[in-house]
Design a protein around this motif. Sequence first.
Motif, PDB file in Angstrom:
ATOM      1  N   GLY A 170       0.635  -1.155  -0.019  1.00  0.00           N
ATOM      2  CA  GLY A 170       0.165   0.093  -0.067  1.00  0.00           C
ATOM      3  C   GLY A 170       0.769   1.311   0.014  1.00  0.00           C
ATOM      4  N   ILE A 171       2.118   1.058  -0.352  1.00  0.00           N
ATOM      5  CA  ILE A 171       2.791   2.314  -0.162  1.00  0.00           C
ATOM      6  C   ILE A 171       2.427   3.122  -1.710  1.00  0.00           C
ATOM      7  N   ARG A 172       2.539   4.383  -1.537  1.00  0.00           N
ATOM      8  CA  ARG A 172       2.466   5.217  -2.818  1.00  0.00           C
ATOM      9  C   ARG A 172       3.462   6.370  -2.640  1.00  0.00           C
ATOM     10  N   PHE A 173       4.529   6.260  -3.686  1.00  0.00           N
ATOM     11  CA  PHE A 173       5.498   7.189  -3.608  1.00  0.00           C
ATOM     12  C   PHE A 173       4.871   8.586  -4.386  1.00  0.00           C
ATOM     13  N   ILE A 174       5.183   9.825  -3.892  1.00  0.00           N
ATOM     14  CA  ILE A 174       4.608  11.001  -4.475  1.00  0.00           C
ATOM     15  C   ILE A 174       5.990  11.726  -4.836  1.00  0.00           C
ATOM     16  N   GLY A 175       6.047  11.756  -6.250  1.00  0.00           N
ATOM     17  CA  GLY A 175       6.941  12.159  -6.959  1.00  0.00           C
ATOM     18  C   GLY A 175       8.016  11.045  -7.479  1.00  0.00           C
ATOM     19  N   GLU A 176       7.969  10.838  -8.780  1.00  0.00           N
ATOM     20  CA  GLU A 176       8.665   9.810  -9.282  1.00  0.00           C
ATOM     21  C   GLU A 176       9.332  10.252 -10.595  1.00  0.00           C
ATOM     22  N   ALA A 177       9.722  11.172 -10.573  1.00  0.00           N
ATOM     23  CA  ALA A 177      10.375  11.892 -11.788  1.00  0.00           C
ATOM     24  C   ALA A 177      11.972  10.900 -12.188  1.00  0.00           C
ATOM     25  N   GLU A 178      12.175  10.898 -13.167  1.00  0.00           N
ATOM     26  CA  GLU A 178      13.449  10.333 -13.514  1.00  0.00           C
ATOM     27  C   GLU A 178      14.700  11.021 -12.799  1.00  0.00           C
ATOM     28  N   HIS A 179      14.513  12.133 -12.978  1.00  0.00           N
ATOM     29  CA  HIS A 179      15.620  13.127 -12.541  1.00  0.00           C
ATOM     30  C   HIS A 179      15.113  13.977 -11.206  1.00  0.00           C
ATOM     31  N   ARG A 180      15.928  13.266 -10.355  1.00  0.00           N
ATOM     32  CA  ARG A 180      15.517  13.590  -8.927  1.00  0.00           C
ATOM     33  C   ARG A 180      16.570  13.618  -7.911  1.00  0.00           C
ATOM     34  N   SER A 181      16.403  14.358  -6.878  1.00  0.00           N
ATOM     35  CA  SER A 181      17.556  14.805  -6.027  1.00  0.00           C
ATOM     36  C   SER A 181      17.183  13.590  -4.507  1.00  0.00           C
ATOM     37  N   GLY A 182      17.989  13.845  -3.757  1.00  0.00           N
ATOM     38  CA  GLY A 182      17.910  12.905  -2.482  1.00  0.00           C
ATOM     39  C   GLY A 182      16.824  13.283  -1.531  1.00  0.00           C
ATOM     40  N   LEU A 183      15.626  13.125  -1.842  1.00  0.00           N
ATOM     41  CA  LEU A 183      14.609  12.810  -0.923  1.00  0.00           C
ATOM     42  C   LEU A 183      13.515  11.862  -1.478  1.00  0.00           C
ATOM     43  N   VAL A 184      12.742  11.298  -0.626  1.00  0.00           N
ATOM     44  CA  VAL A 184      11.547  10.564  -0.955  1.00  0.00           C
ATOM     45  C   VAL A 184      10.171  10.692   0.029  1.00  0.00           C
TER      46      VAL A 184
END
Length: 428
Positions: A343-357
Motif C-alpha cells: 500500500g505504499i504510494r510514492f509522491i514524486g517519481e520523476a526520472e531526474h530527482r534529488s535525495g529525498l523520498v
Amino acid sequence: MLNINEIRKQFPVLDQQVYGKPLVYLDNAATTQKPLCVIERERDYYLYENCNIHRGVHYLSQKATEAYEHARQTVADFIHAKEAREIIFTRGTTESLNLLATSFEHFLLSTLNSQLTTDSKLSTDGEPVEPLNSQLKVLVTSMEHHSNLVPWQQMVQRHHGQLLVVPMDDKGVLDLEQFEKLLKEGPKVVSIAHISNVLGTINPVKEMIAMAHQYGIPVVVDGAQSIAHHPIDVQDLDCDFFVFSGHKMYAPMGIGGLYGKAEWLEKLPPYQFGGEMVDTVSFEKTTFNVLPYKFEAGTPNVGAALGLETAVQFLQKLDRKEVEKHESQLLQSAIEKLSDIDGIRFIGEAEHRSGLVSFIIDGIHPYDLGTIIDKMGVAVRTGHHCAEPVMTRFGIPGTVRASFALYNTMEEVEVFVNAVKKAAMMLR
Ligand code: PLP
C-alpha cells in the motif's frame, strides 16, 4: 570516495541517542546539521572579531568588514557569479523571494505606468486598451514551496494581476508544452524551484530559462533544495536570479543569499530602507548606495555570513560529484527497500530527482507514522511541507518525507526503512 565516518565526526549533533535509540536524522530538506568548523567560525567571530561593519575606521570594524566582503566573494565564486556585487546577503530563500517580489512590484508598476502616459489609452478601434494592471502576470510552477508562491501571489493580487501556474504530471514532472503556452501569455517574471522540496524532482531549469529568455522574460530560480547537493553555475544556467538559504547547506540559520545579474539588480529599486543602503540623505531626497549595499539595509548578520563562507569552504573541500553519487545511492536504496511495503504510494517519481523520498501508506496518516518512527530514533518530516497546492494536486493530506545529506549512511537507510515497516504493522 567520501569518508563518511570522518565527515560525521564533524557533526557532533548526529552522535546522540533519542528515546534511547541512535539518532537517524533524515530531515535535511528542512535544515541540515552544521559541521564544527561552521560553528567555530561563528563563535570565533563573536569571541574575537565582533563589530559593526562598513562604518568604523577602527581596527576591529575594518577586520570584520574585510571578512564579510571576503565571504561575499567566496559565495560568488561558489555559484560562479561574475562579480561579488551580484551577491546580496539576506536571511534566506524566503527573504530573497520577498525582496524580489516587492522590488519587481515597484519596478513593473512604474514601467507599466510610464507606458500609460506615453501610450494611447484607446486602441485604434476606439475601445479602451486592456488595463495595464491586468498585464501584471507572474509565472510559477505547481510544485512551489509557499515561499516561492505566496509573495508573487500577493504581489499580483494587489494589482488585480494574475498568477500563471505550470502544471505537472502524476510523476511530478512539469509540462513544458504548457510552460511554453503560458510564456506566450506575457508573464513579467518566471519563478521556479530548481528542486521540489516535496517531490525531489530536478526541474530542467536551464532549458526553461532559455525558453523564457526567448520571450524576454527574466527567471528566478529557487535553489533552496539544490545548492547543498549539486554544483551550481549561475552563468551556465543563465538565470537572472538564484536564491538560497544557508541553513540548508550546512551554514547557520538567519543567513542566505540572492544572486542577481548586475544589470537586473541595477534596475530594481531597493526593498528595505535605512542605514547602509543610502548614498546621500536629506529631508527632501535620498539617493541610494551602489550594489550590493543598495539591497542590504541595516546591520547584517555578519557572524552567520562568515559561517556561510565556512560552510561553502567545507563543501568545496569535498568532491561534489562524489557527494551527488552518495546521496543518490542513499535515495535509490531507500526507494528500493520501501517499495515492498504493502500500500505504499510514492509522491514524486520523476526520472531526474534529488535525495529525498516522499510517500504515503494506504490507511495510515503520515503524522501517525512520523510520530511512531520518531520514537525509534528516526527523524523525518510529515505534513504538507509548505507546499499545500502539491498536496491538493495529488489528493492527499500530506506525506512522510525522508531527505538525505552527505553524512547519512546506508545503515541509516536500513534503520529508517525497518522503522517504517514496523510502524506500518503497528498502525494497521
Ligand atoms: N523554497 C524551497 C524549495 C524550500 O524547500 C524552502 C524551505 O524548505 C524554502 C523555499 C524556504 O526556505 P527558508 O525557510 O530557508 O527561507
